[in-house]
Design a protein around this motif. Sequence first.
Motif, PDB file in Angstrom:
ATOM      1  N   ARG A 127     -34.217  -6.755  75.422  1.00  0.00           N
ATOM      2  CA  ARG A 127     -33.225  -5.929  76.108  1.00  0.00           C
ATOM      3  C   ARG A 127     -33.626  -4.440  75.905  1.00  0.00           C
ATOM      4  N   VAL A 128     -34.055  -4.091  74.822  1.00  0.00           N
ATOM      5  CA  VAL A 128     -34.580  -2.746  74.585  1.00  0.00           C
ATOM      6  C   VAL A 128     -35.354  -2.284  75.393  1.00  0.00           C
ATOM      7  N   TRP A 129     -36.552  -2.965  75.807  1.00  0.00           N
ATOM      8  CA  TRP A 129     -37.810  -2.606  76.697  1.00  0.00           C
ATOM      9  C   TRP A 129     -37.044  -2.473  77.996  1.00  0.00           C
ATOM     10  N   THR A 130     -36.246  -3.546  78.609  1.00  0.00           N
ATOM     11  CA  THR A 130     -35.710  -3.270  79.625  1.00  0.00           C
ATOM     12  C   THR A 130     -35.045  -1.995  80.053  1.00  0.00           C
ATOM     13  N   LEU A 131     -34.391  -1.551  79.079  1.00  0.00           N
ATOM     14  CA  LEU A 131     -33.841  -0.377  79.105  1.00  0.00           C
ATOM     15  C   LEU A 131     -34.677   0.911  79.210  1.00  0.00           C
TER      16      LEU A 131
END
Length: 225
Positions: A32-36
Motif C-alpha cells: 500500500r505504501v510503496w504503491t503511493l
Amino acid sequence: MTEHDLFPGKAFDAFLFDMDGTILTSIIAAERVWTLWAQKHGLDVGKFLATIHGVQTIETIRRQNLPGVDPVEEARWVTSREMEDTQGIDPIPGAIAFLNSLPADRWAIVTSASRDLALRRIRTAGLPLPGLLITAEDAPNGKPAPDCFLLGAQRLGFEAKNCVVFEDAPAGIRAGEAAGASVVVITTTHTHAVDVPHPTVPGYEALEARRMADGRLSLLGRDTA
C-alpha cells in the motif's frame, strides 16, 4: 505422523530469521505504501512492486535512478508511512510457537527494515522480541550482501556457516548462501513455486527444533500421512 531431519546428520549453533515474509507477513501494508510512492514518481506500479521485497528501502529507491530525488529523504517518507500502516500485519503460521520454543541465546532476527519499523511490526504481529535484532542500521550493505547474517551470527558468538538462515525473498536467500549458512525457504507468501536447492516449508507448524546435549539445534520436519 513421521519426522525427518531437514539437514540429515547436522546440528546448528543458531537460527537467523529474516522478518518480512519469513516470520510475519507485511506484504499488504508495505505494498500500500510503496504503491503511493511509485504513483508519486510515475513508475509502473506492477513492475516496481516486484522489486521491493527483501531489500533495504533506501536501496530500492536508489535502484530507480530518479533524477532530482534524494534517496535518504524518500526513504524517510516511506518508512514514516510504513510505521503508521500496520493493518494486515500477521505472524506466519506457527511462527510464534516455534520462536518461543528456541533458547533465547540461539536465535536472532536479521532484517532489511529499520530498527523502529522492525520493532513496530514484530509487536504488531505478536511475535516474541529476540535477544538480538540486526537491522538496516547495523549492516549498511544490505541483502544480497551477506553482511547482516555474518554480523548476526558473530554477535550471537557463532559462525554463520554453523547457522540456519530462514528466508523468503531471493535477495535474502542469496545473502544466506553468501554467508555460508544453511538455508530454509519459507513459502507462505509465495504465489509461485520456487526453484531453490534448499528445504522449503509453508510455515512453522510442521517444524521442530530439538536441542542436543551440547546445546546445538537440529531441525526436524513432521509429515502427516
